[in-house]
Design a protein around this motif. Structure first.
Motif, PDB file in Angstrom:
ATOM      1  N   GLU A 113       8.229 -37.442 -14.494  1.00 28.42           N
ATOM      2  CA  GLU A 113       8.409 -37.753 -13.061  1.00 28.42           C
ATOM      3  C   GLU A 113       9.440 -38.879 -12.875  1.00 28.42           C
ATOM      4  OE1 GLU A 113       4.912 -39.148 -10.914  1.00 28.42           O
ATOM      5  OE2 GLU A 113       5.638 -38.129  -9.107  1.00 28.42           O
ATOM      6  N   THR A 162       9.575 -32.265 -10.627  1.00 27.93           N
ATOM      7  CA  THR A 162       8.300 -32.682 -11.242  1.00 27.93           C
ATOM      8  C   THR A 162       7.266 -31.571 -11.124  1.00 27.93           C
ATOM      9  OG1 THR A 162       8.733 -34.975 -10.671  1.00 27.93           O
ATOM     10  CG2 THR A 162       6.438 -34.397 -11.122  1.00 27.93           C
ATOM     11  N   HIS A 216       3.743 -37.222  -4.895  1.00 29.28           N
ATOM     12  CA  HIS A 216       3.890 -37.799  -6.236  1.00 29.28           C
ATOM     13  C   HIS A 216       2.654 -37.488  -7.059  1.00 29.28           C
ATOM     14  CE1 HIS A 216       7.316 -40.297  -5.096  1.00 29.28           C
ATOM     15  NE2 HIS A 216       6.675 -40.540  -3.960  1.00 29.28           N
TER      16      HIS A 216
END
Ligand code: HEM
Length: 600
Positions: free
Chosen positions: A236, A379, A549
């Motif tokens: 990431e 990601t 995220h």
């Protein structure tokens, strides 16, 4: 009963909503069944499943539901007490509702404790399955309309886009983007959009393919070293650096080189980005409290970082102005300076009549818009691929066949069809951002509900993209759902059930750029390496800022690929036009393990 339509297009507002019924006697709205969704396109862990089930049970019990008041509700309650069957009351009151202008949007009361430790759009999905394509979510004095219906999304984003502003988003982002293209509204937005869109012309995007390749090559060198040492890598943060390096060069010709160095400017950019994300999810605007602003060490750090980045941008603007002044300029539609093909150079060369502050706001906006979004797509794409080895090997077959050992070229973008479908599907399961924010500028009607001026609205792209009413196997990662020879899926051909880049006049200006950037990165990385989740890696959970995220990173183990020989008679879907491949101008890759000296 949650309605599973199991087909693609959903023409009406009504049919997209699960059937709601009022529980006789108490005037609450509940759904007859709540389906619990797994997240991440994977089977949920037992603890997560238990927590979800508890949340679903609380929703079903009416813990979030606002009691409807008013004459009709009381009348219904009275009739129910007198023994009228619920089914009869349902028919009667739905009929009355349909004809009246008093119609109230279903309402849920949110409790912050229920949303804690959770990316906020996940409980919104549970609420959507209960309350339908539009409902009001109330948190104390604040309330928002949550829209998860394609027809209503289309109305807000396209058909009546002039009736909506960026509302709360513009307020949150003001400190960093000012009147940049994302938060700007009205005349400022119109003028800036007209100036910026032409800068991303075809020739520019084609030139960017080299940049994407060079940046991915630098990332490959890092991965190559990790593979040699048998070290795991946190993908990431590497993707975040890759896309920062790309966007810096692409927008204002600045080489952050963040994959190699951790300079002060890189740290400052991250400080500013994190602050923008924190503000977008903070329930209380601490940063507006006058004394807090001055004494909070965090705010002080943010202000210093912001100054550093702004000064750097101002400096880049003046350097570029000097370059343009010294240039023998012949500006035309597809103008591009070969030494500096950046968007900034195009804007200055075009004679764009704009203040330095506005230009800086636009550059900052594109830096932020084009950085975290692409990083998040990469990601989650690699996360999804790590869970689906069959998709990964199909992808590698295509890349081997189309690219062999070369760097990708612009011509390859239409040949890497399965790679594109993998990204389309990743964007469906992990839309970046997961919600779009708007505020109504005038009274309007959404579906069958009248709304007032000043309503804050979240269009949940997450809900649209994962709706069991709109998709077969909605939670499953299935790149094959998009036919290889079909059109590239977008909001128009998917009738607003798929909004990876928004829709209407405010659609992303960087959609083609970003699609090519992610195709190049994915293709080059799987061409060279195998990726697996690292042994003992923390469970991949989601958290949210502007984009989705992971909570603890994406820890993977990387090994160099030893490629099997290429047989041209693989699956027919992966076959490429042999005449095309001989005309490739792509550069050969260095032998495995060797480091290329190519730098931008
Ligand atoms: C995969 C990467 C990307 C994704 C998923 C993405 C997604 C989006 C979405 C959904 C919107 C609409 C927001 C809304 O309606 O509220 C948007 C707007 C925007 N995006 Fe992107 N974007 C990406 C990459 C980029 C890049 C690379 C750039 C710049 C080069 C960019 C620049 C912008 C700008 C300037 C807007 C605002 C447009 C306007 O309001 O007129 N984006 N993006």
């Amino acid at each position: 009963m949650a309605v599973s339509l199991g087909h693609l297009h959903l023409p009406s507002t009504m049919s997209s909503q699960p059937q709601l019924r009022r529980v006789a006697g108490n005037g609450f709205w509940v759904a007859s069944r709540i389906s619990c969704s797994s997240s991440n396109g994977r089977v949920p862990e037992p603890a997560e499943e238990k927590r979800r089930a508890e949340l679903s049970a609380r929703i079903a019990s009416g813990a979030f539901t606002v009691n409807r008041t008013g004459f009709l509700s009381q009348l219904r309650s009275g009739l129910s007490k007198l023994g009228f069957p619920a089914e009869v009351l349902d028919i009667l009151f739905n009929w009355v509702d349909d004809g009246g202008d008093h119609l109230k949007i279903p309402e849920a009361r949110g409790s912050l404790s229920a949303l804690r430790n959770e990316a906020f759009f996940v409980p919104l999905h549970e609420l959507y399955l209960t309350y339908g394509g539009i409902f009001r979510l109330t948190f104390g004095p604040k309330n928002f309309l949550i829209v998860s219906d394609p027809a209503i999304a289309k109305h807000i984003l396209k058909e009546n886009s002039k009736g909506y502003s960026k509302g709360v988003l513009a307020e949150i982002l003001d400190f960093v983007m000012g009147k940049g293209l994302i938060p700007a509204d009205g005349e400022v937005w119109r003028v800036r959009r007209r100036a910026i869109v032409p800068a991303l012309h075809q020739k520019y995007v084609a030139a960017m393919i080299n940049l994407f390749g060079q940046a991915t090559d630098r990332l490959s060198q890092k991965l190559d070293a990790a593979a040699s040492n048998g070290e795991d890598v946190e993908m990431e943060s590497l993707f975040s650096r890759l896309t920062l390096d790309v966007i810096g060069k692409a927008v204002f010709n600045y080489d952050f080189d963040s994959l190699t160095y951790d300079t002060g400017i890189v740290e400052a950019v991250y400080t500013v980005l994190r602050e923008a994300e924190d503000r977008s999810v903070s329930p209380i605007p601490f940063w507006e409290i006058p004394i807090w602003k001055d004494i909070s060490p965090k705010q002080k750090k943010v202000n210093e970082a912001l100054k550093l980045v702004n000064d750097a941008l101002d400096n880049l603007i003046s350097i570029c102005k000097r370059m343009v002044d010294e240039e023998d300029l012949q500006f035309h539609e597809e103008y591009m300076n070969e030494q500096d093909p950046s968007i900034l150079h195009f804007l200055l060369a075009s004679g764009d009549d704009v203040s330095s502050k506005q230009l800086r706001d636009d550059l900052m906006t594109m830096l932020i818009a084009g950085h975290e979004t692409s990083a998040a797509v990469l990601t989650w794409t690699f996360y999804l691929l790590s869970k689906e080895p069959a998709a990964m090997s199909k992808l590698q077959q295509e890349v081997d066949l189309v690219l062999g050992d070369r760097f990708p070229t612009i011509e390859d973008m239409k040949r890497l069809k399965y790679t594109t479908r993998v990204i389309n599907e990743s964007l469906r399961l992990y839309p970046q951002p997961p919600v779009l924010i708007r505020r109504s500028l005038e009274n309007d009607t959404l579906g069958k509900y009248p709304i007032k001026r000043g309503e804050d609205i979240f269009i949940s792209v997450w809900n649209l993209h994962r709706s069991p009413h709109l998709w077969d196997d909605a939670e499953k990662f299935k790149p094959e759902r998009w036919p290889l020879d079909g059109p590239n899926p977008n909001e128009t051909n998917q009738n607003f059930r798929y909004l990876p880049f928004g829709g209407g006049p405010r659609k992303c200006v960087g959609d083609v750029f970003a699609t090519f950037e992610t195709i190049v990165a994915v293709a080059m990385l799987v061409q060279r390496f195998n990726f697996e989740m690292a042994l003992g890696a923390p469970e991949v959970k989601m958290t949210t800022g502007a984009t989705i995220h992971t909570t603890e990173g994406l820890k993977m183990s990387v090994t160099r690929r030893i490629k099997p020989p290429i047989f041209p008679t693989l699956e027919p879907v992966l076959r490429v036009d042999p005449s095309g491949s001989s005309s490739h101008q792509g550069k050969a890759l260095p032998p495995k393990g060797e480091v290329s000296s190519t730098h931008p």
